[in-house]
Design a protein around this motif. Sequence first.
Motif, mmCIF file in Angstrom:
data_model
loop_
_atom_site.group_PDB
_atom_site.id
_atom_site.type_symbol
_atom_site.label_atom_id
_atom_site.label_comp_id
_atom_site.label_asym_id
_atom_site.label_seq_id
_atom_site.Cartn_x
_atom_site.Cartn_y
_atom_site.Cartn_z
ATOM 1 N N LEU A 154 -1.882 37.639 81.882
ATOM 2 C CA LEU A 154 -3.329 37.636 82.093
ATOM 3 C C LEU A 154 -3.800 36.330 82.736
ATOM 4 C CD1 LEU A 154 -4.488 39.313 78.766
ATOM 5 C CD2 LEU A 154 -4.736 40.264 81.069
ATOM 6 N N LEU A 155 -3.242 35.222 82.279
ATOM 7 C CA LEU A 155 -3.633 33.929 82.834
ATOM 8 C C LEU A 155 -3.205 33.798 84.294
ATOM 9 C CD1 LEU A 155 -2.831 31.775 79.703
ATOM 10 C CD2 LEU A 155 -5.098 32.043 80.739
ATOM 11 N N VAL A 156 -1.991 34.233 84.597
ATOM 12 C CA VAL A 156 -1.504 34.173 85.978
ATOM 13 C C VAL A 156 -2.351 35.061 86.889
ATOM 14 C CG1 VAL A 156 0.435 34.817 87.480
ATOM 15 C CG2 VAL A 156 0.850 33.475 85.416
ATOM 16 N N LEU A 157 -2.760 36.196 86.380
ATOM 17 C CA LEU A 157 -3.577 37.118 87.166
ATOM 18 C C LEU A 157 -5.036 36.657 87.290
ATOM 19 C CD1 LEU A 157 -2.169 40.512 85.860
ATOM 20 C CD2 LEU A 157 -1.805 39.470 88.123
ATOM 21 N N GLY A 158 -5.370 35.564 86.626
ATOM 22 C CA GLY A 158 -6.730 35.042 86.717
ATOM 23 C C GLY A 158 -7.719 35.711 85.793
ATOM 24 N N GLU A 159 -7.233 36.465 84.844
ATOM 25 C CA GLU A 159 -8.112 37.164 83.902
ATOM 26 C C GLU A 159 -8.569 36.214 82.796
ATOM 27 O OE1 GLU A 159 -9.188 40.248 84.233
ATOM 28 O OE2 GLU A 159 -8.013 40.565 86.053
ATOM 29 N N ARG A 160 -9.847 36.177 82.552
ATOM 30 C CA ARG A 160 -10.384 35.303 81.504
ATOM 31 C C ARG A 160 -9.922 35.755 80.116
ATOM 32 N NH1 ARG A 160 -12.797 31.736 83.918
ATOM 33 N NH2 ARG A 160 -14.077 30.755 82.368
ATOM 34 N N ALA A 161 -9.570 37.026 79.991
ATOM 35 C CA ALA A 161 -9.062 37.536 78.714
ATOM 36 C C ALA A 161 -7.787 36.811 78.297
ATOM 37 C CB ALA A 161 -8.808 39.036 78.811
ATOM 38 N N GLY A 162 -7.070 36.227 79.244
ATOM 39 C CA GLY A 162 -5.871 35.461 78.911
ATOM 40 C C GLY A 162 -6.188 34.273 78.021
ATOM 41 N N PHE A 163 -7.326 33.641 78.272
ATOM 42 C CA PHE A 163 -7.745 32.523 77.419
ATOM 43 C C PHE A 163 -8.040 33.012 76.009
ATOM 44 C CE2 PHE A 163 -9.222 30.728 81.597
ATOM 45 C CZ PHE A 163 -8.359 29.633 81.618
ATOM 46 N N VAL A 164 -8.689 34.154 75.906
ATOM 47 C CA VAL A 164 -9.040 34.711 74.597
ATOM 48 C C VAL A 164 -7.774 35.090 73.834
ATOM 49 C CG1 VAL A 164 -10.259 36.572 73.404
ATOM 50 C CG2 VAL A 164 -11.279 35.501 75.431
ATOM 51 N N LEU A 165 -6.864 35.799 74.490
ATOM 52 C CA LEU A 165 -5.617 36.195 73.831
ATOM 53 C C LEU A 165 -4.832 34.966 73.393
ATOM 54 C CD1 LEU A 165 -3.586 38.269 72.866
ATOM 55 C CD2 LEU A 165 -2.681 38.382 75.212
ATOM 56 N N ALA A 166 -4.744 33.957 74.254
ATOM 57 C CA ALA A 166 -4.027 32.733 73.888
ATOM 58 C C ALA A 166 -4.659 32.088 72.660
ATOM 59 C CB ALA A 166 -4.013 31.760 75.067
ATOM 60 N N ALA A 167 -5.973 31.983 72.644
ATOM 61 C CA ALA A 167 -6.654 31.355 71.506
ATOM 62 C C ALA A 167 -6.436 32.140 70.222
ATOM 63 C CB ALA A 167 -8.148 31.219 71.803
ATOM 64 N N VAL A 168 -6.503 33.465 70.305
ATOM 65 C CA VAL A 168 -6.292 34.300 69.114
ATOM 66 C C VAL A 168 -4.871 34.129 68.592
ATOM 67 C CG1 VAL A 168 -6.128 36.705 68.322
ATOM 68 C CG2 VAL A 168 -8.107 35.956 69.648
ATOM 69 N N MET A 169 -3.905 34.149 69.490
ATOM 70 C CA MET A 169 -2.512 33.980 69.056
ATOM 71 C C MET A 169 -2.291 32.598 68.443
ATOM 72 S SD MET A 169 -0.163 36.052 71.695
ATOM 73 C CE MET A 169 1.176 35.750 70.576
ATOM 74 N N LEU A 170 -2.822 31.581 69.073
ATOM 75 C CA LEU A 170 -2.658 30.215 68.551
ATOM 76 C C LEU A 170 -3.337 30.058 67.196
ATOM 77 C CD1 LEU A 170 -3.199 28.493 71.965
ATOM 78 C CD2 LEU A 170 -1.099 28.334 70.591
ATOM 79 N N ALA A 171 -4.482 30.705 67.010
ATOM 80 C CA ALA A 171 -5.156 30.667 65.708
ATOM 81 C C ALA A 171 -4.299 31.369 64.651
ATOM 82 C CB ALA A 171 -6.535 31.315 65.805
ATOM 83 N N ALA A 172 -3.684 32.483 65.028
ATOM 84 C CA ALA A 172 -2.798 33.192 64.092
ATOM 85 C C ALA A 172 -1.596 32.325 63.735
ATOM 86 C CB ALA A 172 -2.344 34.518 64.699
ATOM 87 N N PHE A 173 -1.024 31.640 64.729
ATOM 88 C CA PHE A 173 0.125 30.769 64.462
ATOM 89 C C PHE A 173 -0.295 29.630 63.530
ATOM 90 C CE2 PHE A 173 1.822 31.720 69.018
ATOM 91 C CZ PHE A 173 2.238 32.970 68.613
#
Length: 165
Positions: free
Chosen positions: A60-79
């Motif tokens: 998602l981040l490579v494709l320029g999708e802003r959702a990539g930031f959201v997914l990354a933040a959610v995963m990092l919060a879970a970790f």
Amino acid sequence: MPYIELGCRAVLCLVFLAALAGKATGWRAFMSSVPGLAPGLPAAPVAVAVLAGESAAVALLVLGERAGFVLAAVMLAAFATAILLALRRGSAATCRCFGVTAAPLSRAQIVRNLLLIAVAVTGWVMPGGSVELAGVALALVAAAVLAAVLVLFDDLADLLMERNL
């Protein structure tokens, strides 16, 4: 401001790519660390889900999708939450965040994940836009340096903690 967004995107991609590469090369070690972080959950499906989530965030981040930031933040919060709960349980689990490393769980991994969440949120709120080659190069070099610091965060924290003893 598009350079900040680009830099944040690059930092997250580099960190997640390093994590994916480490987990792929140390798959058994990573899977064996899952029960210490997620007790009661089946290790293999959780490990596969982590790899799928990290891969999706990179895509998602490579494709320029802003959702990539959201997914990354959610995963990092879970970790970060999993690590915090493991520390509170007194778990002797190791951090296999980047695969083959076997650092014991500590607050350093939580701090690293909180810093990465800040990078994700910053990237998400910053506007994209047109860029020039020199600015792109500078943003990518800065991102590579920050990503390296974050990937080596456990080692740096250990080094600084030893010096302060």
